[in-house]
Design an enzyme around this catalytic site. Structure first.
Site, PDB file in Angstrom:
ATOM      1  N   GLY A 190       6.232  18.545   6.722  1.00 29.13           N
ATOM      2  CA  GLY A 190       7.513  19.344   5.991  1.00 29.13           C
ATOM      3  C   GLY A 190       8.164  18.944   4.394  1.00 29.13           C
ATOM      4  O   GLY A 190       8.385  20.238   4.299  1.00 29.13           O
ATOM      5  N   ASP A 191       7.465  17.303   4.130  1.00 27.62           N
ATOM      6  CA  ASP A 191       7.763  17.625   2.424  1.00 27.62           C
ATOM      7  C   ASP A 191       7.369  18.703   1.757  1.00 27.62           C
ATOM      8  O   ASP A 191       7.586  19.879   1.020  1.00 27.62           O
ATOM      9  CB  ASP A 191       7.085  16.461   2.132  1.00 27.62           C
ATOM     10  CG  ASP A 191       7.659  15.148   3.216  1.00 27.62           C
ATOM     11  OD1 ASP A 191       8.476  15.799   3.433  1.00 27.62           O
ATOM     12  OD2 ASP A 191       7.005  14.329   3.079  1.00 27.62           O
TER      13      ASP A 191
END
Length: 307
Positions: free
Chosen positions: A251-252
């Site tokens: 997600g980052d």
């Protein structure tokens, strides 16, 4: 400039075992120490994309020095605030035959008011054209509104921001017009207490976030790909083929790919394509993805307009 804030960074001590037996002595067959933290992951992906960023956060003690040494290998610009207490260590145990991963995360340092004020002082230089990306847990003695307070401050200074959060904390940021929000489809459903039957249901609820103030909405859907939703259009990125090795940091990586590309191109569709590639590339890697892997995965992703 893109600034990433990791308020509670860590040394991630990753141990690989054949099997894990609790209550007994276990010996690893492999181990590695990595600079950890969601904002750190964002800065590392931006570095792979040859986009400058400055990593901010609280770092202290002998473990803090070790953390900075580990991070120096990645040649990322940093401007950490030194604190009295030690940077935390997170232990991740991967038991191969059991196909299980166990995590034990440290608490992190308690931050004094003076240390917090020193950190905030740095943000006074942030202004027009800058983006601040805030993500990850907060250390002790830092208010739950820390990221939201920063968002209010830098918005007044003319900068954009991204807060990687969920639930009510996400809704609280929307009146400040975040550049992008990235719930997964489960988090989006919980946000509005609904059940999705199809992609159109997801798009309709994502537009509720736009109506409340978000500029772009990314919705990750695991094996079903991802959606980019704007006020006028919605786009679907397919999930490329590959073996998921490490979902931590995916997600980052997606946020980094989107924001970094958007800063360069102002093109939301191309930013979405790159964000999807970065997220999947990290999921297919042992650690944060490298540029060659991102480029490889990028070729396997197509963007389809849904309306």
């Amino acid at each position: 400039m893109i600034y990433t804030i990791t308020a509670n960074p860590s040394i991630d001590y990753v141990l690989q075992l054949t099997t894990l037996t609790t209550g007994e002595v276990n010996r690893s067959i492999n181990d590695v120490k990595l600079p950890g933290g969601k904002g750190i992951n964002v800065s590392r992906i931006l570095k792979e994309l040859q986009i400058d960023s400055t990593a901010l956060g609280f770092v202290g003690g002998a473990t803090g020095k070790m953390f900075e040494n580990l991070l120096s290998e990645h040649e990322i610009k940093t401007s950490f605030t030194t604190v009295a207490e030690d940077t935390r260590i997170n232990v991740k145990v991967n038991a191969i035959k059991q196909d299980e991963e166990t995590e034990i995360n440290g608490t992190g340092p308690a931050i004094s008011d003076q240390e917090k004020n020193t950190f905030i002082e740095q943000l006074k230089k942030v202004g027009n054209g800058d983006v601040v990306i805030m993500s990850g847990s907060l250390p002790q003695k830092i208010s739950d509104t820390f990221y939201l307070d920063i968002a209010e401050m830098i918005q007044k200074q003319g900068a954009d921001f991204v807060i990687d959060t969920t639930g009510q904390a996400l809704l609280d940021t929307l009146p400040l017009n975040p550049l992008v929000v990235k719930p997964n489809h489960h988090e989006l459903a919980e946000l509005f207490n609904v059940t999705f039957k199809n992609n159109q249901d997801i798009i309709d609820n994502a537009r509720k976030l736009l109506a409340k103030g978000a500029k772009h909405v990314l919705v990750s859907m695991a094996g079903d790909g991802a959606l980019l939703v704007t006020k006028e259009h919605a786009y679907l990125a397919n999930a490329p083929k590959g073996t998921v090795i490490n979902s931590v940091g995916a997600g980052d990586s997606m946020i980094a790919g989107f924001v970094g590309t958007f800063m360069k191109t102002n093109d939301a569709i191309e930013s979405f394509h790159m964000g999807a590639a970065c997220g999947s590339a990290t999921a297919f890697s042992q650690d944060i993805a490298v540029k060659t892997k991102i480029n490889e995965v990028y070729q396997d992703i197509s963007i389809k307009e849904l309306g």
